[in-house]
Write an enzyme that holds these catalytic residues in place. Structure first.
Site, PDB file in Angstrom:
ATOM      1  N   LYS A 178      22.692  50.768  15.177  1.00 26.68           N
ATOM      2  CA  LYS A 178      23.061  51.230  13.839  1.00 26.68           C
ATOM      3  C   LYS A 178      24.359  50.562  13.446  1.00 26.68           C
ATOM      4  CE  LYS A 178      24.265  55.423  11.306  1.00 26.68           C
ATOM      5  NZ  LYS A 178      24.111  56.883  11.247  1.00 26.68           N
ATOM      6  N   LYS A 187      18.934  49.746  12.163  1.00 25.77           N
ATOM      7  CA  LYS A 187      19.322  50.264  10.847  1.00 25.77           C
ATOM      8  C   LYS A 187      20.576  49.562  10.369  1.00 25.77           C
ATOM      9  CE  LYS A 187      21.093  54.517   8.959  1.00 25.77           C
ATOM     10  NZ  LYS A 187      21.734  55.753   9.279  1.00 25.77           N
TER      11      LYS A 187
HETATM   12  C1  PBG Z   1      24.194  60.359   9.793  1.00 31.18           C
HETATM   13  C2  PBG Z   1      23.305  59.399   9.115  1.00 31.18           C
HETATM   14  C3  PBG Z   1      23.620  58.460   8.114  1.00 31.18           C
HETATM   15  C4  PBG Z   1      22.420  57.868   7.756  1.00 31.18           C
HETATM   16  C5  PBG Z   1      21.431  58.418   8.552  1.00 31.18           C
HETATM   17  N1  PBG Z   1      22.000  59.347   9.389  1.00 31.18           N
HETATM   18  C6  PBG Z   1      24.898  58.169   7.433  1.00 31.18           C
HETATM   19  C7  PBG Z   1      25.955  57.431   8.108  1.00 31.18           C
HETATM   20  O1  PBG Z   1      25.870  57.087   9.280  1.00 31.18           O
HETATM   21  O2  PBG Z   1      26.960  57.223   7.454  1.00 31.18           O
HETATM   22  C8  PBG Z   1      22.242  56.841   6.670  1.00 31.18           C
HETATM   23  C9  PBG Z   1      20.928  56.876   5.978  1.00 31.18           C
HETATM   24  C10 PBG Z   1      20.902  56.195   4.655  1.00 31.18           C
HETATM   25  O3  PBG Z   1      21.858  55.540   4.208  1.00 31.18           O
HETATM   26  O4  PBG Z   1      19.862  56.308   4.005  1.00 31.18           O
HETATM   27  N2  PBG Z   1      25.104  59.798  10.660  1.00 31.18           N
END
Ligand code: PBG
Length: 321
Positions: free
Chosen positions: A196, A249
């Site tokens: 991520k 992601k």
């Molecule tokens: C929680 C989380 C996030 C997303 C999914 N789970 C936000 C982040 O990490 O800031 C992002 C999903 C999206 O942008 O659609 N940590």
């Protein structure tokens, strides 16, 4: 054999020929619909930063899940908006929290819907970070693990079919696996947000989930988008700790990584077409249907078995016509 014996256009001549030789499919079962649940809400409330996406009450989330089932989607992933936030994010593991209530209600009304829950603290902490803080404001990795594991167990107790940790703490997949096993949930799989990236494409989500960090950013725990080899190491560690599905992601900025992860691990791979990717398409003056289907196809072609996308319902409808 080269031109003129070879003419690749021969198989592009009609829609039927093109369909016959199409290599990649996007089917509703590949798609997972994110749902934002706010228990205090009446009905649904649109999210400004994400046209066409809303926060839902528990009842409205159940209705959404019913639609997802009717459309043949692969599942839903739940995000909670708590009634109150605190330093630790304690509503994350509250058995009466938004995600837990919604998971229970969805499984009662539509047992066939695969319910995935996002396991993180950022929506629940007053400071908006994904773990608990030390006095100096830095995120305490090891102290966060127990809270994340507790959250995952609470989700499993509410009937979640899959838990999906998105916090990016080191060791959280192993901690969650151990705690699930100890609490009688050995059969609940983990979909790890493994690679991520710290991405600007999450900003609409942070409006949607009200989880913008109060100070600083997430670069101390989310990955540097410049790093591909490190993404593979993240994935391999999560697999070693017991991840059943690994995720990359965002999606469109990581097609190379989706491919490398699939080639390297042969694991089920998920990709998250995140809020900013959705908003970019949705608010552009181009054809959103064509852009959505083209990008979803590219993500599948790169090797994603599962695509989490805010277009899931629309795409299922478009694919059926
Ligand atoms: C929680 C989380 C996030 C997303 C999914 N789970 C936000 C982040 O990490 O800031 C992002 C999903 C999206 O942008 O659609 N940590």
């Amino acid at each position: 054999m080269a031109f003129p014996q070879t003419r690749l256009r021969r198989l592009r001549r009609t829609p039927e020929l093109r369909s016959l030789v199409r290599e990649t499919d996007v089917l509703p079962r590949h798609l997972v619909l994110p749902l934002f649940v706010e228990a205090e809400l009446e009905g649904s409330r649109p999210i400004d930063a994400m046209p066409g996406v809303s926060r839902h009450s528990v009842d409205a989330a159940v209705a959404e899940a019913g639609e997802a089932a009717a459309l043949g989607l692969g599942g839903v992933i739940l995000f909670g908006i708590p009634s109150a936030k605190d330093e630790q994010g304690s509503e994350a593991w509250d058995d009466g929290g938004a995600v837990q209530l919604a998971a229970r209600a969805i499984k009662a009304a539509h047992p066939e819907v695969v319910v995935i829950t996002d396991v993180c603290l950022c929506e629940y902490t007053s400071h908006g970070h994904c773990g608990v803080l030390r006095d100096d404001g830095s995120v305490d990795n090891d102290a966060s693990l127990e809270l994340l594991a507790r959250t995952a167990v609470s989700h499993a107790r509410a009937g979640a079919d899959l838990v999906a940790p998105s916090d990016m703490m080191d060791g959280r997949v192993g901690a969650i696996r151990r705690e699930l096993d100890a609490e009688g949930f050995a059969e609940v799989p983990i979909m790890a947000y493994s690679a991520k990236h710290a991405s600007a494409f999450y900003s609409p989500f942070r409006d949607a989930a009200d989880s913008t960090p109060a100070f600083g950013d997430r670069r101390g725990y989310q990955m540097d988008p410049a790093n591909g080899d490190e993404a593979l190491r993240e994935v391999e560690l999560d697999v070693a700790e017991g991840a059943d599905i690994v995720m990359v992601k965002p999606a469109l900025t990581t097609l190379d990584l989706i491919w490398r992860v699939k080639e390297r691990t042969r694991m089920p791979v998920a990709a998250y077409q995140v809020s900013g990717e959705y908003a970019m398409i949705k608010t552009s003056s181009m054809d959103d249907r064509a852009l959505a289907l083209e990008t979803l196809t590219a993500i599948r072609r790169a090797g994603a078995d599962i695509v989490i996308t805010y277009f899931a319902k629309d795409a299922a409808r478009w694919l059926a016509t």
